[in-house]
Design a protein around this motif. Sequence first.
Motif, PDB file in Angstrom:
ATOM      1  N   ILE A  48       0.846  -1.203   0.000  1.00  9.88           N
ATOM      2  CA  ILE A  48       0.000   0.000   0.000  1.00  9.88           C
ATOM      3  C   ILE A  48       0.878   1.248   0.000  1.00  9.88           C
ATOM      4  O   ILE A  48       0.815   2.080  -0.907  1.00  9.88           O
ATOM      5  N   GLY A  49       1.716   1.382   1.008  1.00 11.56           N
ATOM      6  CA  GLY A  49       2.591   2.549   1.112  1.00 11.56           C
ATOM      7  C   GLY A  49       3.631   2.608   0.004  1.00 11.56           C
ATOM      8  O   GLY A  49       3.937   3.687  -0.515  1.00 11.56           O
ATOM      9  N   GLY A  73      -5.932  -1.606  -4.374  1.00  4.89           N
ATOM     10  CA  GLY A  73      -6.081  -3.055  -4.520  1.00  4.89           C
ATOM     11  C   GLY A  73      -5.357  -3.807  -3.419  1.00  4.89           C
ATOM     12  O   GLY A  73      -5.865  -4.801  -2.884  1.00  4.89           O
ATOM     13  N   SER A  74      -4.178  -3.324  -3.053  1.00  2.00           N
ATOM     14  CA  SER A  74      -3.410  -3.962  -1.967  1.00  2.00           C
ATOM     15  C   SER A  74      -4.124  -3.829  -0.631  1.00  2.00           C
ATOM     16  O   SER A  74      -4.034  -4.719   0.211  1.00  2.00           O
ATOM     17  N   LEU A  75      -4.825  -2.723  -0.434  1.00  2.00           N
ATOM     18  CA  LEU A  75      -5.613  -2.565   0.799  1.00  2.00           C
ATOM     19  C   LEU A  75      -6.714  -3.622   0.845  1.00  2.00           C
ATOM     20  O   LEU A  75      -6.932  -4.248   1.881  1.00  2.00           O
ATOM     21  N   HIS A  76      -7.387  -3.832  -0.274  1.00  2.00           N
ATOM     22  CA  HIS A  76      -8.429  -4.860  -0.322  1.00  2.00           C
ATOM     23  C   HIS A  76      -7.831  -6.246  -0.086  1.00  2.00           C
ATOM     24  O   HIS A  76      -8.433  -7.071   0.616  1.00  2.00           O
ATOM     25  N   GLU A  77      -6.662  -6.499  -0.655  1.00  2.00           N
ATOM     26  CA  GLU A  77      -5.993  -7.779  -0.436  1.00  2.00           C
ATOM     27  C   GLU A  77      -5.641  -7.944   1.050  1.00  2.00           C
ATOM     28  O   GLU A  77      -5.823  -9.020   1.625  1.00  2.00           O
ATOM     29  N   THR A  78      -5.171  -6.876   1.663  1.00  2.00           N
ATOM     30  CA  THR A  78      -4.828  -6.919   3.089  1.00  2.00           C
ATOM     31  C   THR A  78      -6.061  -7.257   3.918  1.00  2.00           C
ATOM     32  O   THR A  78      -5.985  -8.071   4.847  1.00  2.00           O
ATOM     33  N   LYS A  79      -7.191  -6.650   3.587  1.00  2.00           N
ATOM     34  CA  LYS A  79      -8.432  -6.939   4.311  1.00  2.00           C
ATOM     35  C   LYS A  79      -8.799  -8.418   4.173  1.00  2.00           C
ATOM     36  O   LYS A  79      -9.232  -9.049   5.133  1.00  2.00           O
ATOM     37  N   TYR A  80      -8.590  -8.969   2.993  1.00  2.00           N
ATOM     38  CA  TYR A  80      -8.846 -10.391   2.776  1.00  2.00           C
ATOM     39  C   TYR A  80      -7.953 -11.239   3.679  1.00  2.00           C
ATOM     40  O   TYR A  80      -8.426 -12.154   4.363  1.00  2.00           O
ATOM     41  N   TRP A  81      -6.660 -10.939   3.703  1.00  2.00           N
ATOM     42  CA  TRP A  81      -5.727 -11.730   4.517  1.00  2.00           C
ATOM     43  C   TRP A  81      -6.022 -11.580   6.011  1.00  2.00           C
ATOM     44  O   TRP A  81      -5.852 -12.531   6.774  1.00  2.00           O
ATOM     45  N   LEU A  82      -6.457 -10.400   6.431  1.00  2.00           N
ATOM     46  CA  LEU A  82      -6.838 -10.223   7.836  1.00  2.00           C
ATOM     47  C   LEU A  82      -8.013 -11.127   8.190  1.00  2.00           C
ATOM     48  O   LEU A  82      -8.039 -11.743   9.262  1.00  2.00           O
ATOM     49  N   LYS A  83      -8.962 -11.215   7.282  1.00  2.00           N
ATOM     50  CA  LYS A  83     -10.117 -12.097   7.482  1.00  2.00           C
ATOM     51  C   LYS A  83      -9.672 -13.557   7.601  1.00  2.00           C
ATOM     52  O   LYS A  83     -10.139 -14.299   8.467  1.00  2.00           O
ATOM     53  N   ARG A  84      -8.735 -13.944   6.739  1.00  2.00           N
ATOM     54  CA  ARG A  84      -8.216 -15.318   6.777  1.00  2.00           C
ATOM     55  C   ARG A  84      -7.451 -15.562   8.085  1.00  2.00           C
ATOM     56  O   ARG A  84      -7.588 -16.615   8.696  1.00  2.00           O
TER      57      ARG A  84
END
Length: 129
Positions: A48-49, A73-84
């Motif tokens: 993201i940064g 897009g990376s923020l959305h991916e991060t949210k996915y991994w946090l959920k996992r």
Amino acid sequence: MQKSTFEDLQVLQLAEKLADMIWDIVISWSYFEKDTLGKQIIRSVDSIGANIAEGAGRHNYQNNQRFVKIARGSLHETKYWLKRAYSHKLMTNDQLNRLEPIINDLSPKLNAYLNYLDKAAKTQRKNDH
């Protein structure tokens, strides 16, 4: 008066804060957890940064926009991994609750930055003609 840089961008500072907080969580995981899900989440949150910084370094509004979209897009991916991570019991509700306000603030700030860049690009094109 000191010239502002990309490092002064609030959106970048939020991205760095989120990355630091996630690093602090992942660092305590076991080797297997770090090597699998941990690497994925760290790559996505650091992206993201990194993309905000790379876009700013292009010194071109349109190129910058492309990198900010990748950051989003990376923020959305991060949210996915946090959920996992949460579903695998690697994160607590408390940890997620501390990350949530930053994520909820970062998403609209990325969009606002993108809108700013879009307007600046249009103004630049108009002035070039």
